[in-house]
Design an enzyme around this catalytic site. Structure first.
Site, short mmCIF file in Angstrom:
data_model
loop_
_atom_site.label_atom_id
_atom_site.label_comp_id
_atom_site.label_asym_id
_atom_site.label_seq_id
_atom_site.Cartn_x
_atom_site.Cartn_y
_atom_site.Cartn_z
N TYR A 48 62.16 54.09 51.75
CA TYR A 48 62.61 55.22 52.58
C TYR A 48 63.01 54.71 53.95
CZ TYR A 48 62.61 59.65 55.09
OH TYR A 48 62.98 60.72 55.85
N ASP A 62 62.14 61.35 68.38
CA ASP A 62 62.88 61.84 67.23
C ASP A 62 63.39 63.25 67.51
OD1 ASP A 62 63.91 62.23 64.67
OD2 ASP A 62 61.97 62.86 63.85
N ASP A 89 67.33 59.18 56.00
CA ASP A 89 67.25 60.45 56.73
C ASP A 89 68.58 60.67 57.45
OD1 ASP A 89 66.67 62.54 58.44
OD2 ASP A 89 64.84 61.65 59.24
N ASP A 91 69.26 63.45 59.14
CA ASP A 91 69.05 64.52 60.13
C ASP A 91 69.85 65.76 59.72
OD1 ASP A 91 67.23 63.11 61.62
OD2 ASP A 91 68.66 62.42 63.10
N HIS A 116 69.02 62.67 52.79
CA HIS A 116 68.59 64.07 52.89
C HIS A 116 69.11 64.65 54.19
CE1 HIS A 116 65.21 63.41 55.71
NE2 HIS A 116 64.77 62.43 54.94
N GLU A 118 69.00 68.21 56.65
CA GLU A 118 68.03 69.29 56.93
C GLU A 118 68.69 70.51 57.54
OE1 GLU A 118 66.04 67.85 61.09
OE2 GLU A 118 65.95 66.48 59.38
N CYS A 126 60.59 66.44 65.03
CA CYS A 126 59.80 66.09 63.85
C CYS A 126 59.40 67.34 63.10
CB CYS A 126 58.57 65.29 64.27
SG CYS A 126 57.38 65.04 62.93
N ARG A 161 66.81 69.06 52.71
CA ARG A 161 65.50 69.26 53.34
C ARG A 161 65.50 70.61 54.05
NH1 ARG A 161 62.78 65.66 58.27
NH2 ARG A 161 62.13 67.49 59.48
N GLU A 191 59.66 70.51 53.79
CA GLU A 191 58.84 69.87 54.81
C GLU A 191 57.61 70.69 55.18
OE1 GLU A 191 57.72 67.35 56.03
OE2 GLU A 191 59.08 66.60 57.58
N ASN A 213 56.23 64.78 51.64
CA ASN A 213 56.17 63.90 52.81
C ASN A 213 54.71 63.71 53.21
OD1 ASN A 213 56.45 62.53 55.22
ND2 ASN A 213 57.46 64.20 56.31
#
Length: 302
Positions: A48, A62, A89, A91, A116, A118, A126, A161, A191, A213
């Protein structure tokens, strides 16, 4: 030697096969290309590549400050150093649907196996922190549709996500997951699920694979891989764990050096020179060019 000989297309097919295998896929988070080599060596199913880790490595929080260029570069560096599939990721896709489309194609070119995307608003944060917000369903669905439409390699995994669980609750999360599946998502990353029953509810809501996760210091308890598999989870990530372990060790080493003036006390916990050379496959370079590998580690205590 040098890079993986497994092609990106082969890794993507392995990723899809793993998700369909009935055996949970374990993807520890690599914080460097070298750490990806260790994940591979220890027998895990994939690697990952966390957005939080990439930001933290740059000394940033983040909150969506990293760019597509930075993310793609790190994704390529890690992916070419392992024979395993990599999930990165992405984002929020770095912008509107056209930006999301470009993100998918750039990450395909970087050699990663999947991404992924989101449904948070910008500036994002986060997924295990309070105070985040999500976009409306239409916007979230359009991001995934754009990603699917832009994909050139049908093996490339597009995962959706959703962070809506922490904003509107579990029922909203399952409904959002269904909409994202209908938009073409190959898998769902829900998430900040609170407990195993919530993972069960997500499993019942959609037909595609689901991801858990297991990040430390977050909203979810740290369930075992077996517990997650037992409730139907197909994949589990440990996104920041290796970076946290490494940074904890670095702090302890610096404290020891400041206090004693030497790192002798830390040597037993260090990776040895010989083990490092195994991981980077130093001997293979010697076989390629005899002028490179001209020493014998058997008599070297390090």
């Amino acid at each position: 030697m040098l890079h993986s000989t497994v092609t990106p297309a082969e890794k993507r097919q392995a990723f899809r096969a793993g998700l369909a295998s009935g055996r949970i896929q374990r993807f520890p988070g690599a914080f460097t290309p070298l750490s990806a080599r260790l994940i591979d060596d220890k027998g895990f199913e994939g690697v990952y590549i966390s957005g939080a880790v990439m930001a933290n490595e740059l000394g940033l929080p983040d909150i969506g400050l990293t760019t597509l260029t930075e993310v793609a570069q790190r994704g390529a560096q890690i992916s070419r150093n392992t024979d395993l599939p990599t999930l990165i990721d992405g984002d929020t896709g770095f912008g509107e649907p056209m930006n999301v489309a470009r993100t998918v194609q750039v990450l395909e070119d970087a050699g990663v196996s999947g991404v992924h995307l989101e449904d948070q608003v910008n500036p994002k944060r986060c997924g295990h922190l309070d105070g985040k917000d999500v976009v409306d369903e239409k916007t979230a669905v359009n991001r995934i549709r754009a990603a699917v439409q832009a994909r050139r390699d049908p093996g490339f995994v597009i995962m959706a996500r959703t962070d809506i669980r922490g904003v509107e609750g579990l029922a909203a999360a399952t409904e959002r997951a269904k909409a994202l599946q209908d938009a073409g998502a190959d898998a769902i990353f829900a998430e900040a699920m609170a407990d195993l029953t919530e993972f069960e509810a997500m499993r019942a809501a959609v037909d595609v694979p689901i991801l858990a996760n297991m990040t430390e210091f977050g909203k979810s308890d740290l369930f075992t891989v077996q517990q997650l598999q037992d409730v139907g989870v197909n994949m589990v990530i440990f996104p920041v764990s290796l970076q946290r372990i490494a940074m904890g060790a670095i702090e302890r080493g610096l404290d020891a050096l400041a206090a004693t003036g030497t790192l002798a006390s830390e040597v037993p916990a260090m990776q040895t020179r010989s083990r490092l050379y195994e991981v980077v496959d130093y001997s293979a370079y010697g076989e390629f060019d005899a002028n490179v590998f001209t020493f014998d580690l058997r008599n070297n205590r390090s």
